[in-house]
Design an enzyme around this catalytic site. Structure first.
Site, PDB file in Angstrom:
ATOM      1  CE1 TYR A 234       0.898   0.526   4.573  1.00  0.00           C
ATOM      2  CE2 TYR A 234       0.141  -1.639   4.439  1.00  0.00           C
ATOM      3  CZ  TYR A 234       0.750  -0.812   5.134  1.00  0.00           C
ATOM      4  OH  TYR A 234       1.266  -0.891   6.183  1.00  0.00           O
ATOM      5  NE  ARG A 388       6.833   9.242   7.028  1.00  0.00           N
ATOM      6  CZ  ARG A 388       6.516   7.798   7.141  1.00  0.00           C
ATOM      7  NH1 ARG A 388       7.630   6.895   7.265  1.00  0.00           N
ATOM      8  NH2 ARG A 388       5.509   7.482   7.104  1.00  0.00           N
TER       9      ARG A 388
HETATM   10  C1  LIG Z   1       4.759   0.066   6.497  1.00  0.00           C
HETATM   11  C2  LIG Z   1       5.881  -0.782   7.123  1.00  0.00           C
HETATM   12  C3  LIG Z   1       5.212  -2.318   7.570  1.00  0.00           C
HETATM   13  C4  LIG Z   1       3.743  -2.261   7.665  1.00  0.00           C
HETATM   14  O1  LIG Z   1       3.603  -3.687   8.074  1.00  0.00           O
HETATM   15  P1  LIG Z   1       2.141  -4.095   8.100  1.00  0.00           P
HETATM   16  O2  LIG Z   1       2.168  -5.415   8.429  1.00  0.00           O
HETATM   17  O3  LIG Z   1       1.506  -3.680   6.723  1.00  0.00           O
HETATM   18  O4  LIG Z   1       1.287  -3.241   8.980  1.00  0.00           O
HETATM   19  C5  LIG Z   1       6.281  -3.017   8.023  1.00  0.00           C
HETATM   20  N1  LIG Z   1       7.655  -2.745   8.030  1.00  0.00           N
HETATM   21  C6  LIG Z   1       7.976  -1.669   7.752  1.00  0.00           C
HETATM   22  C7  LIG Z   1       9.503  -1.427   7.329  1.00  0.00           C
HETATM   23  C8  LIG Z   1       6.982  -0.774   7.059  1.00  0.00           C
HETATM   24  O5  LIG Z   1       7.605   0.568   6.799  1.00  0.00           O
END
Ligand SMILES: *Cc1c(COP(=O)(O)O)cnc(C)c1O
Length: 429
Positions: A234, A388
């Site tokens: 996303y 950011r």
């Molecule tokens: C955005 C992000 C996530 C998101 O994890 P979800 O399981 O989709 O909530 C995980 N790790 C990093 C480094 C991110 O930037």
């Protein structure tokens, strides 16, 4: 503030220069793939990518025709079962992986659990004494929480260090080096190939999180010789809120790993309905349960917006534009916002930076960002002090950089961020 070495072309930037750059930009037409609201400068595609124009119609089609009319026949006739691999093959093209090497499934957090478990199991099979998972203290918290849980469950140590200390910790205690390639706070970019080589020399495996790199810059998983990777649907892939994530394993390991979420769709023959688990071939054993078809349809539209750039130079061209945008943004903020306590928190060297720019402010980062958002410039705030700004080269224009800085200057000079309403925190910052 040191701006002496900036190129002369940056030092002279005006709004008209930005308009000229947009007029000459071969990637400019790619913006038409998105439905962006008028009056908004969207600098948060690194957190939630913008809505592609194709998505609503495609999801409608899946809902009305494939689900509504064809009902359960669509698992076969509309290729629903193939979606995790079909969309996975498309994402593979963006991250330097081959066909049949990457699948879409679950969330980034869950995929990290699967990949880290698989990597730990492989290392420990050969070297049971290796007891350390190494990561960066400022890694995204969910990555650290997942690793902490696995470490606790398996009696291992989760060692957290600063980015500059990583190489010194690659020793014979190390089992897995788990890093996010681009840091979510600072945008600092790790050398994936170099760190992977060093980790391999130390006898460890690597797990890379590409949440802030897939679709943001050229990634070359195979050339970097990474072992496992996960990434987010996303953010730069524009898959929509909560889009499923992806997972990859190097082909040399693909038929040898075991992952703990051994659900039926990772089985070699799910529709034989046998009682015992037999892992499917290669990457498919990373699948667990039934694919989220509506979300996958939306994600495919998002990924297609990036593949459309292939005709214009692909990720390399997007990267060049991303650097041009972030360099201008840094230069303009430092030139025009000096004296307001705003300090660059991202690497100054573009080669060490992802597609975002962070500035810190010791006390007022949150209300400053809220005041900017009220003006239609959408970035975000990361506690305790980071403003950011994400620069998605698919749809961010040079003039957006100029106008965003213009708004920031007004927020700072007028002190409008001091208004009470800008200090109230939402659930999501
Ligand atoms: C955005 C992000 C996530 C998101 O994890 P979800 O399981 O989709 O909530 C995980 N790790 C990093 C480094 C991110 O930037």
């Amino acid at each position: 503030m040191s701006i002496e070495y900036r190129s002369p072309e940056l030092l002279m930037t005006t709004r008209q220069d930005c308009l000229n750059l947009d007029a000459q930009d071969p990637l400019a037409p790619l913006r038409d793939q998105f439905d962006l609201p008028a009056g908004v400068i969207y600098l948060d595609g690194n957190s939630l990518g913008a809505l592609p124009r194709a998505t609503a119609a495609r999801v409608q089609e899946v809902v009305h025709a494939e689900w509504g009319l064809d009902l359960i026949k669509s698992w076969n006739n509309a290729g629903w079962m193939e979606l995790p691999r079909r969309v996975g093959d498309k994402i593979a093209r963006l991250v330097g992986a081959g066909a049949n090497e990457l699948v879409v499934a679950d969330s980034t957090s869950v995929n990290l659990f699967k990949a880290l478990s698989a990597a730990l199991r492989m290392v420990k099979a050969d070297s049971p004494h290796r007891s350390v998972i190494l990561s960066e203290r400022s890694n995204f918290p969910t990555d650290l929480y997942i690793a902490e849980s696995l470490a606790r469950e398996q009696g291992l140590v989760l060692k957290l260090v600063e980015a500059d200390e990583i190489t010194a910790c690659l020793d014979d205690e190390l089992a897995v080096l788990m890093l996010t390639q681009v840091n979510y706070r600072t945008g600092r970019l790790h050398d994936m190939a170099g760190l992977t080589r060093a980790a391999h020399q130390a006898g460890a495996l690597t797990v890379w999180d590409l949440a802030h790199s897939a679709g943001a810059l050229p990634v070359n998983l195979k050339e970097s010789d990474a072992d496992f990777a996960v990434g987010c649907g996303y953010k730069y892939l524009n898959g929509g809120p909560g889009a499923p994530a992806f997972i990859w394993v190097h082909p040399r390991l693909a038929d040898r790993f075991w992952q703990p979420l051994s659900g039926w769709l990772g089985h070699a023959a799910p529709f034989e309905f046998v009682p015992d688990y037999r892992p499917g071939p290669g990457i498919t054993r990373f699948l667990c349960g039934t694919p989220p078809v509506l979300s996958l349809a939306a994600l495919e539209c998002g990924v297609d917006t990036l593949l459309a750039a292939e005709a214009h130079g692909g990720m390399a061209a997007l990267r060049a534009k991303s650097i041009a945008l972030t360099e201008r943004f840094i230069h303009l903020v430092e030139e025009r916002c000096a004296g307001h306590g705003v300090t660059l928190a991202s690497p100054r060297d573009a080669a060490l930076r992802g597609s975002q720019v962070s500035f810190s402010h010791p006390t007022a980062g949150y209300p400053m960002m809220q005041a900017l958002i009220a003006r239609g410039v959408i970035g975000d705030f990361r506690a305790p002090d980071i403003l950011r700004f994400g620069f998605t080269p698919l749809y961010t224009r040079y003039v957006d950089v100029w106008d965003a800085v213009e708004h920031l200057v007004k927020v700072l000079q007028s002190g409008e961020w001091r208004a009470t309403r800008f200090h109230q925190r939402g659930v999501v910052t």
